[in-house]
Design a protein around this motif. Structure first.
Motif, mmCIF file in Angstrom:
data_model
loop_
_atom_site.group_PDB
_atom_site.id
_atom_site.type_symbol
_atom_site.label_atom_id
_atom_site.label_comp_id
_atom_site.label_asym_id
_atom_site.label_seq_id
_atom_site.Cartn_x
_atom_site.Cartn_y
_atom_site.Cartn_z
ATOM 1 N N THR A 45 0.805 -1.216 0.000
ATOM 2 C CA THR A 45 0.000 0.000 0.000
ATOM 3 C C THR A 45 0.840 1.269 0.000
ATOM 4 O OG1 THR A 45 -1.942 1.042 0.982
ATOM 5 C CG2 THR A 45 -0.312 0.116 2.508
ATOM 6 N N ASP A 46 2.095 1.187 0.476
ATOM 7 C CA ASP A 46 2.977 2.354 0.498
ATOM 8 C C ASP A 46 3.377 2.801 -0.900
ATOM 9 O OD1 ASP A 46 2.818 2.228 3.230
ATOM 10 O OD2 ASP A 46 4.930 1.730 3.555
ATOM 11 N N ARG A 50 -0.727 9.206 -1.828
ATOM 12 C CA ARG A 50 -1.980 9.785 -1.324
ATOM 13 C C ARG A 50 -1.886 11.289 -1.495
ATOM 14 N NH1 ARG A 50 -0.714 4.610 0.183
ATOM 15 N NH2 ARG A 50 -2.379 3.626 1.357
ATOM 16 N N THR A 60 -10.012 5.847 -1.501
ATOM 17 C CA THR A 60 -9.831 5.863 -0.047
ATOM 18 C C THR A 60 -8.846 4.773 0.323
ATOM 19 O OG1 THR A 60 -11.570 4.252 0.413
ATOM 20 C CG2 THR A 60 -12.245 6.580 0.251
ATOM 21 N N GLU A 61 -8.470 4.743 1.585
ATOM 22 C CA GLU A 61 -7.568 3.700 2.072
ATOM 23 C C GLU A 61 -8.129 2.305 1.787
ATOM 24 O OE1 GLU A 61 -4.432 4.044 3.270
ATOM 25 O OE2 GLU A 61 -4.694 6.161 2.790
ATOM 26 N N ALA A 62 -9.435 2.176 1.837
ATOM 27 C CA ALA A 62 -10.068 0.876 1.589
ATOM 28 C C ALA A 62 -9.830 0.392 0.160
ATOM 29 C CB ALA A 62 -11.567 0.960 1.865
ATOM 30 N N ASP A 63 -9.496 1.301 -0.752
ATOM 31 C CA ASP A 63 -9.261 0.936 -2.146
ATOM 32 C C ASP A 63 -7.849 0.425 -2.411
ATOM 33 O OD1 ASP A 63 -11.849 1.702 -3.186
ATOM 34 O OD2 ASP A 63 -11.214 3.789 -2.880
ATOM 35 N N VAL A 64 -6.948 0.586 -1.445
ATOM 36 C CA VAL A 64 -5.553 0.182 -1.643
ATOM 37 C C VAL A 64 -5.016 -0.617 -0.454
ATOM 38 C CG1 VAL A 64 -4.986 1.996 -3.308
ATOM 39 C CG2 VAL A 64 -4.761 2.469 -0.868
ATOM 40 N N GLU A 65 -5.860 -1.412 0.134
ATOM 41 C CA GLU A 65 -5.456 -2.204 1.299
ATOM 42 C C GLU A 65 -4.680 -3.457 0.923
ATOM 43 O OE1 GLU A 65 -9.095 -2.998 3.390
ATOM 44 O OE2 GLU A 65 -8.888 -1.199 4.615
#
Length: 107
Positions: A45-46, A50, A60-65
């Motif tokens: 994810t890093d 962002r 959102t964060e949920a899209d790249v977990e």
């Protein structure tokens, strides 16, 4: 903060050969992104920036977990690829913060 040009300068100063990939003109496909993630020492994810573009896309964060989500997002939106990414042998790092670059090159 170290940008891509500064990373290349550090590589030159350390006399390390490097290939600079123009990922905007030649985006990495899903297979290449997967290969990069195989080498990456950072969490998958890093690899996703962002920034304002991330927000504009409604991500959102949920899209790249997950790894699979990261590959899908970066394949579709290469501008979100974090940079600089340094690859040396079978290892890769994101060159932020900048002090990571010198330590990585010294290994």
């Amino acid at each position: 903060m170290l940008d891509s040009r500064a990373a290349v300068e550090r590589l030159d100063d350390a006399h390390v050969e490097a290939e600079v990939v123009d990922y905007l003109r030649h985006p990495l496909d899903a297979a290449a992104l997967g290969g990069l993630l195989d080498k990456l020492e950072d969490p998958p994810t890093d690899l996703v920036r962002r920034d304002a573009h991330f927000a504009e896309l409604g991500l959102t964060e949920a899209d790249v977990e997950t790894r699979e989500q990261v590959v899908a997002v970066l394949a579709e939106h290469p501008r979100l690829l974090q940079r600089p990414v340094l690859v040396k042998g079978g290892r890769a790092i994101i060159g932020r913060p900048k002090d990571r670059v010198a330590a990585f090159l010294a290994e």
